[in-house]
Design a protein around this motif. Structure first.
Motif, short mmCIF file in Angstrom:
data_model
loop_
_atom_site.label_atom_id
_atom_site.label_comp_id
_atom_site.label_asym_id
_atom_site.label_seq_id
_atom_site.Cartn_x
_atom_site.Cartn_y
_atom_site.Cartn_z
N UNK A 55 0.80 -1.28 -0.09
CA UNK A 55 -0.02 -0.05 0.11
C UNK A 55 0.94 1.36 0.05
N UNK A 56 2.06 1.34 0.79
CA UNK A 56 2.93 2.39 0.79
C UNK A 56 3.57 2.57 -0.45
N UNK A 57 3.83 1.61 -1.44
CA UNK A 57 4.63 1.77 -2.77
C UNK A 57 4.26 3.16 -3.54
N UNK A 58 3.06 3.41 -3.64
CA UNK A 58 2.70 4.59 -4.28
C UNK A 58 3.32 5.89 -3.76
N UNK A 59 3.94 5.83 -2.41
CA UNK A 59 4.39 7.20 -1.67
C UNK A 59 6.17 6.82 -1.52
N UNK A 60 6.50 5.86 -2.19
CA UNK A 60 7.72 5.49 -2.04
C UNK A 60 8.90 6.46 -2.59
N UNK A 61 9.99 6.21 -2.30
CA UNK A 61 11.10 7.30 -2.86
C UNK A 61 11.13 7.11 -4.33
N UNK A 62 11.72 7.95 -5.14
CA UNK A 62 12.16 7.73 -6.44
C UNK A 62 12.93 6.89 -6.90
N UNK A 63 12.58 5.68 -6.43
CA UNK A 63 13.45 4.40 -6.68
C UNK A 63 12.30 3.52 -7.86
N UNK A 64 12.79 2.65 -8.35
CA UNK A 64 12.03 1.76 -9.33
C UNK A 64 11.07 1.02 -8.44
N UNK A 65 9.83 0.77 -8.84
CA UNK A 65 8.77 0.39 -8.21
C UNK A 65 9.06 -1.25 -8.34
N UNK A 66 9.34 -1.62 -9.31
CA UNK A 66 9.59 -2.93 -9.73
C UNK A 66 10.63 -3.49 -8.71
N UNK A 67 11.75 -2.78 -8.46
CA UNK A 67 12.75 -3.23 -7.53
C UNK A 67 12.04 -3.27 -6.01
N UNK A 68 11.32 -2.34 -5.66
CA UNK A 68 10.67 -2.52 -4.65
C UNK A 68 10.05 -3.71 -4.38
N UNK A 69 9.15 -3.90 -5.59
CA UNK A 69 8.15 -5.08 -5.37
C UNK A 69 9.13 -6.34 -5.22
N UNK A 70 10.09 -6.36 -6.02
CA UNK A 70 10.85 -7.81 -5.94
C UNK A 70 11.46 -8.00 -4.60
#
Length: 67
Positions: A14-29
């Motif tokens: 749920x917090x991925x939408x407000x994440x740092x300017x980093x790749x969302x794919x990397x965050x999800x993996x």
């Protein structure tokens, strides 16, 4: 004690939408790898560790106990 692993994973997703300017794919993996490791550890049986380290003359130098 922490949150249930599935609940924590859902909160992070749920917090991925407000994440740092980093790749969302990397965050999800990273999130999925972390969740898999945490779920595996939580499914393992509980263990007790008791460590004693002695000196050459027989006195206890260190006593560590995790329960």
């Amino acid at each position: 004690m922490g949150m249930h692993p599935l609940h924590e994973a859902a909160m992070r997703l749920a917090d991925l939408g407000f994440a740092r300017p980093r790749s969302k794919t990397k965050d999800l993996v990273g999130l999925l790898l972390c969740h898999g490791a945490r779920a595996w550890r939580s499914s393992q049986p509980r263990v007790f560790v008791h460590v004693r380290a002695g000196t050459p003359v027989g006195h206890s130098a260190v006593k560590i106990r995790f329960q």
